[in-house]
Design an enzyme around this catalytic site. Structure first.
Site, PDB file in Angstrom:
ATOM      1  N   LYS A  90      26.165 -24.520  38.283  1.00 19.91           N
ATOM      2  CA  LYS A  90      25.706 -23.680  39.395  1.00 19.91           C
ATOM      3  C   LYS A  90      25.551 -24.521  40.666  1.00 19.91           C
ATOM      4  O   LYS A  90      26.020 -24.121  41.729  1.00 19.91           O
ATOM      5  CB  LYS A  90      24.368 -23.002  39.041  1.00 19.91           C
ATOM      6  CG  LYS A  90      24.496 -22.041  37.852  1.00 19.91           C
ATOM      7  CD  LYS A  90      23.220 -21.289  37.586  1.00 19.91           C
ATOM      8  CE  LYS A  90      22.154 -22.106  36.900  1.00 19.91           C
ATOM      9  NZ  LYS A  90      22.480 -22.480  35.502  1.00 19.91           N
ATOM     10  N   THR A  91      24.942 -25.681  40.543  1.00 18.93           N
ATOM     11  CA  THR A  91      24.795 -26.552  41.707  1.00 18.93           C
ATOM     12  C   THR A  91      26.164 -27.037  42.167  1.00 18.93           C
ATOM     13  O   THR A  91      26.446 -27.130  43.360  1.00 18.93           O
ATOM     14  CB  THR A  91      23.906 -27.774  41.359  1.00 18.93           C
ATOM     15  OG1 THR A  91      22.779 -27.322  40.635  1.00 18.93           O
ATOM     16  CG2 THR A  91      23.470 -28.498  42.603  1.00 18.93           C
ATOM     17  N   ASP A 112      17.250 -24.113  43.619  1.00 18.13           N
ATOM     18  CA  ASP A 112      17.418 -24.059  42.169  1.00 18.13           C
ATOM     19  C   ASP A 112      16.181 -23.417  41.542  1.00 18.13           C
ATOM     20  O   ASP A 112      15.103 -23.430  42.143  1.00 18.13           O
ATOM     21  CB  ASP A 112      17.606 -25.495  41.640  1.00 18.13           C
ATOM     22  CG  ASP A 112      18.347 -25.510  40.311  1.00 18.13           C
ATOM     23  OD1 ASP A 112      18.738 -24.439  39.820  1.00 18.13           O
ATOM     24  OD2 ASP A 112      18.543 -26.615  39.763  1.00 18.13           O
ATOM     25  N   THR A 156      18.332 -19.641  35.748  1.00 20.11           N
ATOM     26  CA  THR A 156      18.711 -19.454  34.361  1.00 20.11           C
ATOM     27  C   THR A 156      18.182 -18.099  33.890  1.00 20.11           C
ATOM     28  O   THR A 156      18.479 -17.667  32.790  1.00 20.11           O
ATOM     29  CB  THR A 156      18.089 -20.562  33.486  1.00 20.11           C
ATOM     30  OG1 THR A 156      16.706 -20.663  33.824  1.00 20.11           O
ATOM     31  CG2 THR A 156      18.767 -21.889  33.712  1.00 20.11           C
ATOM     32  N   ARG A 181      27.929 -30.087  31.381  1.00 23.53           N
ATOM     33  CA  ARG A 181      26.962 -31.185  31.519  1.00 23.53           C
ATOM     34  C   ARG A 181      26.829 -31.934  30.204  1.00 23.53           C
ATOM     35  O   ARG A 181      26.725 -33.166  30.168  1.00 23.53           O
ATOM     36  CB  ARG A 181      25.587 -30.665  31.968  1.00 23.53           C
ATOM     37  CG  ARG A 181      24.595 -31.814  32.183  1.00 23.53           C
ATOM     38  CD  ARG A 181      23.228 -31.326  32.551  1.00 23.53           C
ATOM     39  NE  ARG A 181      23.231 -30.682  33.835  1.00 23.53           N
ATOM     40  CZ  ARG A 181      22.357 -29.734  34.192  1.00 23.53           C
ATOM     41  NH1 ARG A 181      21.429 -29.336  33.353  1.00 23.53           N
ATOM     42  NH2 ARG A 181      22.414 -29.184  35.380  1.00 23.53           N
TER      43      ARG A 181
END
Ligand code: ADE
Length: 354
Positions: free
Chosen positions: A82-83, A127, A176, A235
């Site tokens: 997302k980032t 975030d 999330t 990740r």
């Protein structure tokens, strides 16, 4: 990467120039490593193809109109990028991105300070936006809608409302837990997108790309072996590349092939579904202590001495997606597939009384 120094005295915000992305300080992981390998354009961003296509059109339209981008919300399990995609959007628009997270915006002055220091066109990335407090949310509403900051000064009887104009900026929120966002906040995002888990093929591409950047020698099968155990999450794939590479260097000849990958991942106790000790402990505990469930999330967290949030945000999404765990109105239940994966025989659904 050029990080502009915070000479405006702002705390809790990373100011980043054109596309480099910095993670909020509240989240602990190796930001240097993540930043080194983060893709900076749509071509090197693997996966999420439907999202990429719609974003490309949105960006092109905004450029043609000469307008700032609509506010965007990205949601989905942690580690799916997302980032990263927010950084790609900023880079493609040729604008700076300011990165922070909701827990860092505790006091009204935190969010006011950031908003007032934004420049036209800049992207503000928040975030964990579902964790924003009510006051910060209410400051954000007029900022998002009319690009103004509405402030009240003075005592109740003589209070005056001050409208301070803000530059046109784009807010990108990431969460999330989209369901925990208040509807007024959610409604102010023009674009809402869900990030999906990655396929093994996509993750193998991520693994190969990362290995190349880190100058790690890897075979096609080696990349696939790591991808298979990465829980659909880049990740995790990236973290495993590094860990397996350590084994490859110390125990083998430096190259990651299928044998080296499987050997290392077995030693790291990551099974062929990508589950680690915590995931297996969670499933085992529900089976052993609660006959496979259903059992509430708080009980699960307490029994594992884990935080509810860690269970909900980190362990559960993949266990649910992999079909090993089921969510029912009365709590979580291990699925027949979950029993099979652990090699435990499932008690029959109905016990005969005779
Ligand atoms: N690293 C993290 N996410 C990625 C992605 N989607 N593509 C390439 N590298 C990544």
């Amino acid at each position: 990467m050029a990080i502009i120094s915070d000479d405006d005295g702002l705390e809790n915000v990373s100011r980043v120039k054109k596309n480099p992305v910095v993670k909020p300080e509240t989240i602990e992981y190796d930001t240097t490593f993540e930043n080194t390998i983060r893709p900076k354009d749509f071509d090197s961003y693997i996966g999420q193809s439907a999202l990429k296509e719609t974003l490309k059109i949105t960006l092109e339209a905004a450029k043609k109109r000469g307008k700032s981008l609509d506010h965007m919300l990205f949601y989905g399990p942690p580690g799916l990028g997302k980032t990263t995609i927010a950084g790609v959007v900023a880079a493609q628009m040729g604008v700076d991105i300011r990165i922070t997270s909701a827990p860092a915006l505790e006091r009204p002055r935190d969010i006011i300070g950031i908003l007032m220091s934004l420049k036209g066109g800049e992207i503000l990335f928040i975030d964990e936006i579902h964790r924003l407090n009510k006051v910060a949310e209410e400051i954000l509403y007029p900022a998002m809608e009319d690009f103004t900051l509405d402030m009240t000064t003075g005592k109740v009887q003589t209070a005056k409302t001050l409208r301070i104009p803000l530059p046109k900026f784009t807010l990108i929120g990431a969460t999330t837990k989209a369901g925990e966002l208040s509807s007024p906040l959610r409604d102010r995002f023009g674009i809402i997108n869900r990030l999906e888990f990655y396929t093994t093929e996509e993750l193998a591409q991520v693994v190969k790309r990362t290995a190349k950047i880190l100058e790690i020698d890897i075979t096609e099968e080696g990349a696939k072996a790591i991808a298979k155990r990465s829980r659909g999450t880049p990740r995790i794939a990236n973290r495993l590349v590094k860990r397996v590479s350590d084994f490859a260097i110390v125990k083998f000849d430096g190259q990651i092939n299928e044998e080296v990958a499987n050997y290392s991942l077995n030693l790291l106790k990551i099974d062929e579904f990508g589950l680690d000790n915590t995931d297996r402990a969670l499933l085992n505990m529900i089976i052993e202590k609660y006959d496979g469930g259903p059992v509430g999330i708080e009980t699960i967290a307490a029994a594992l001495s884990e935080d509810v949030r860690t269970i909900e945000d980190v362990c559960e999404p993949y266990l649910l997606q992999a079909g090993l765990l089921q969510r029912t109105p009365r709590g979580r239940k291990v699925s027949p597939e979950g029993y099979r994966h652990l090699g435990i025989k499932m008690p029959s659904e109905q016990t005969s009384l005779f």
